[in-house]
Design a protein around this motif. Structure first.
Motif, PDB file in Angstrom:
ATOM      1  N   TYR A  89      -0.980   2.005  -8.655  1.00  0.00           N
ATOM      2  CA  TYR A  89      -0.220   0.901  -8.078  1.00  0.00           C
ATOM      3  C   TYR A  89      -0.030  -0.216  -9.091  1.00  0.00           C
ATOM      4  N   ILE A 136       0.811  -1.204   0.000  1.00  0.00           N
ATOM      5  CA  ILE A 136       0.000   0.000   0.000  1.00  0.00           C
ATOM      6  C   ILE A 136       0.850   1.261   0.000  1.00  0.00           C
ATOM      7  N   GLN A 137       1.929   1.267   0.747  1.00  0.00           N
ATOM      8  CA  GLN A 137       2.788   2.440   0.761  1.00  0.00           C
ATOM      9  C   GLN A 137       3.862   2.385  -0.331  1.00  0.00           C
ATOM     10  N   ALA A 179      -5.544   4.485  -0.827  1.00  0.00           N
ATOM     11  CA  ALA A 179      -4.382   4.269   0.025  1.00  0.00           C
ATOM     12  C   ALA A 179      -4.079   5.515   0.845  1.00  0.00           C
ATOM     13  N   THR A 204      -0.094  -5.065   5.254  1.00  0.00           N
ATOM     14  CA  THR A 204      -0.861  -4.275   4.304  1.00  0.00           C
ATOM     15  C   THR A 204      -1.106  -2.936   4.988  1.00  0.00           C
ATOM     16  N   ILE A 224      -5.931   2.959  -7.134  1.00  0.00           N
ATOM     17  CA  ILE A 224      -5.875   1.549  -6.741  1.00  0.00           C
ATOM     18  C   ILE A 224      -7.296   1.019  -6.848  1.00  0.00           C
ATOM     19  N   HIS A 284      -5.247   1.739   4.378  1.00  0.00           N
ATOM     20  CA  HIS A 284      -6.055   1.998   3.186  1.00  0.00           C
ATOM     21  C   HIS A 284      -7.513   1.833   3.582  1.00  0.00           C
TER      22      HIS A 284
END
Length: 274
Positions: A270, A73-74, A188, A145, A183, A148
């Motif tokens: 992403y 996610i980052q 996110a 994860t 995404i 988000h």
């Protein structure tokens, strides 16, 4: 700077229920709209009783799957390829000191392993949704994860191992510093709590946090738009059911169609940057 322990100290526990019936779940879904842990709801599922790595390896094929490693996610993760059987075998063979971090996410498990159909029961949820997307999450201890939120409601069942969730209400979205990256089906956060930038994200630690550690058989109901961070505390198998209205699924599919054809957030996503 890693502020995970600090955030856990600031966090309140998620509400827990010992049992739930169809009427009380409907009230949770439509009226409360708050995360709730239903303790042991999935303890008698075939998934919780039977699924382990040995069992899945026996059923797995050499179909190709995509893996992530790191905090997707980052944005510090890269997709890798493996076969399902090879990945599960590697995961089974790792020891506790291994730096193996490959993570099988959002696997359409009943497509890859159709013999597992019938081992879960999300009916109490699915009677209130128009479209459902069931996915499995399989990985070693330590997978993350990052923060988000999702476009659909989520009923998340822990099958093997334990998983930590840190959850933030949607009303504090501005203080979660949403990313502008596309995404599919989610938004996110820019905030990485294991590599926190206090100068950039000055308002983050002032918001309310909730926490829960899911044990095998526990089910977390997580309403749409609630922010969440997830970390596996053991080698873990989980399965989630995302439920959508017809309008929500139409919006997701339309944006994905436009994105993949270069009309929406091209090269700011992403999926294409991995």
């Amino acid at each position: 700077m890693d502020i995970l322990d600090e955030i856990l100290e600031l966090s309140k526990p998620v509400e827990e229920l010992a049992t739930v019936d169809a009427n009380s779940f409907k009230n949770i879904l439509f009226n409360k709209k708050k995360p709730v842990v239903i303790k042991g709801y999935a303890k008698d599922w075939g998934a919780t009783k039977k699924w382990d790595l040995e069992y899945l390896i026996h059923l797995a094929t050499n179909e190709e799957v995509s893996l992530l490693s790191g905090n997707y996610i980052q944005g510090d993760s890269k997709y890798q390829k493996s076969t399902l059987k090879e990945y599960l075998q590697k995961l089974k063979n790792i020891n506790t000191n291994s730096n193996f971090t490959d993570y099988l996410t959002t696997l359409d498990i009943f497509k890859y392993l159709p013999n597992l159909n019938g081992d879960t029961d999300f009916s109490i949820f699915e009677q209130h949704t128009a479209v459902n997307d069931v996915a499995a999450w399989i990985g070693p201890k330590g997978t993350i994860t990052g923060f988000h939120n999702d476009s659909g409601d989520n009923m998340y069942a822990q099958v093997k191992g334990e998983k930590l969730f840190i959850i933030v209400p949607p009303k504090y979205s501005a203080q979660m510093y949403p990313s502008t990256k596309y995404i599919n089906g989610a938004i996110a956060s820019k905030v990485n709590i294991t590599n926190f930038n206090a100068t950039k994200y000055t308002n983050f630690k002032s918001i309310p946090f909730y926490k829960v550690v899911l044990q095998p058989g526990d089910v977390l109901f997580l309403p749409k738009k609630w922010w969440h961070y997830v970390q596996a505390l053991d080698s873990s198998i989980s399965i989630s059911n995302f439920g959508y209205t017809k309008l929500e699924i139409l919006k997701m599919r339309t944006l994905n169609f436009l994105h993949r054809r270069g009309y929406y957030k091209t090269n700011n996503c992403y999926c294409c940057s991995k």
